[in-house]
Motif scaffolding. Structure first.
Motif, short mmCIF file in Angstrom:
data_model
loop_
_atom_site.label_atom_id
_atom_site.label_comp_id
_atom_site.label_asym_id
_atom_site.label_seq_id
_atom_site.Cartn_x
_atom_site.Cartn_y
_atom_site.Cartn_z
N ALA A 12 0.83 -1.21 0.00
CA ALA A 12 0.00 0.00 0.00
C ALA A 12 0.86 1.26 0.00
CB ALA A 12 -0.93 0.00 1.21
N ALA A 13 1.95 1.24 0.77
CA ALA A 13 2.84 2.40 0.82
C ALA A 13 3.53 2.62 -0.52
CB ALA A 13 3.88 2.21 1.92
N ILE A 14 3.95 1.53 -1.16
CA ILE A 14 4.62 1.65 -2.46
C ILE A 14 3.68 2.23 -3.50
CG2 ILE A 14 5.56 0.31 -4.39
CD1 ILE A 14 6.83 -1.55 -2.27
N PHE A 15 2.45 1.67 -3.57
CA PHE A 15 1.52 2.13 -4.59
C PHE A 15 1.00 3.53 -4.31
CE2 PHE A 15 1.07 -2.41 -5.80
CZ PHE A 15 1.47 -2.25 -7.12
N SER A 16 0.80 3.89 -3.06
CA SER A 16 0.33 5.23 -2.77
C SER A 16 1.41 6.24 -3.16
CB SER A 16 -0.06 5.38 -1.31
OG SER A 16 1.08 5.25 -0.48
N GLY A 17 2.65 5.92 -2.91
CA GLY A 17 3.73 6.80 -3.32
C GLY A 17 3.87 6.88 -4.82
N THR A 18 3.71 5.74 -5.50
CA THR A 18 3.81 5.71 -6.95
C THR A 18 2.71 6.55 -7.58
OG1 THR A 18 4.75 3.50 -6.85
CG2 THR A 18 3.83 4.19 -8.96
N TYR A 19 1.48 6.38 -7.11
CA TYR A 19 0.38 7.15 -7.67
C TYR A 19 0.54 8.64 -7.39
CZ TYR A 19 -2.01 2.80 -8.74
OH TYR A 19 -2.34 1.58 -9.25
N GLY A 20 1.08 8.96 -6.24
CA GLY A 20 1.34 10.36 -5.93
C GLY A 20 2.35 10.97 -6.88
N VAL A 21 3.41 10.22 -7.15
CA VAL A 21 4.45 10.71 -8.08
C VAL A 21 3.87 10.85 -9.48
CG1 VAL A 21 6.63 10.08 -9.20
CG2 VAL A 21 6.38 9.83 -6.73
N ILE A 22 3.08 9.87 -9.91
CA ILE A 22 2.46 9.94 -11.24
C ILE A 22 1.53 11.16 -11.34
CG2 ILE A 22 0.81 8.79 -12.77
CD1 ILE A 22 2.08 6.13 -11.87
N ALA A 23 0.76 11.41 -10.30
CA ALA A 23 -0.13 12.57 -10.29
C ALA A 23 0.66 13.87 -10.38
CB ALA A 23 -0.99 12.57 -9.02
#
Length: 127
Positions: A12-23
């Motif tokens: 969850a931490a990895i994907f939340s960070g990834t989506y934040g960076v993509i945004a």
């Protein structure tokens, strides 16, 4: 806390960070395209970086009053208003209805790049 819960938390931490960076990347790219469009329309490009102000400027470039940006807060009305803004924005840059609906409403990210970095010239219609 067992291993499964730890793994779930890590994923969850990895994907939340990834989506934040993509945004953030998409916002920066949108701001670059909007900066060029704003500059072509005679507005300071830096206004593309300010979240609510950039919506007001897009509405103004389309030829509407900046106060009408409040229509984006009303469900259903915001969809109709977004289409009207896209049509007028395209018209002011010499583009047709198909370009406006497809590229400035459905895929605004791409449409702004075409307007900003393409050969389109800003010539607002006179009401």
């Amino acid at each position: 806390m067992n291993n499964t819960e730890q793994l779930d938390d890590a994923v969850a931490a990895i994907f939340s960070g990834t989506y934040g960076v993509i945004a953030i990347v998409f916002y920066v790219l949108w701001a670059v395209a909007a900066w060029k469009v704003f500059s072509k329309a005679g507005y300071p490009g830096i206004l593309a970086l300010i979240p609510i102000v950039n919506a007001i400027v897009v509405v103004r470039i389309a030829g509407y009053s900046g106060w009408l940006v409040l229509l984006y807060l009303i469900p259903i009305v915001n969809l109709v208003f977004a289409i009207l803004v896209a049509l007028r924005l395209g018209e002011n840059f010499g583009k047709g209805a198909f370009f406006s609906i497809f590229w400035l409403w459905l895929f605004q990210f791409v449409g702004l790049f075409v307007l900003g970095f393409g050969s389109a010239r800003y010539a607002p219609r006179r009401s």
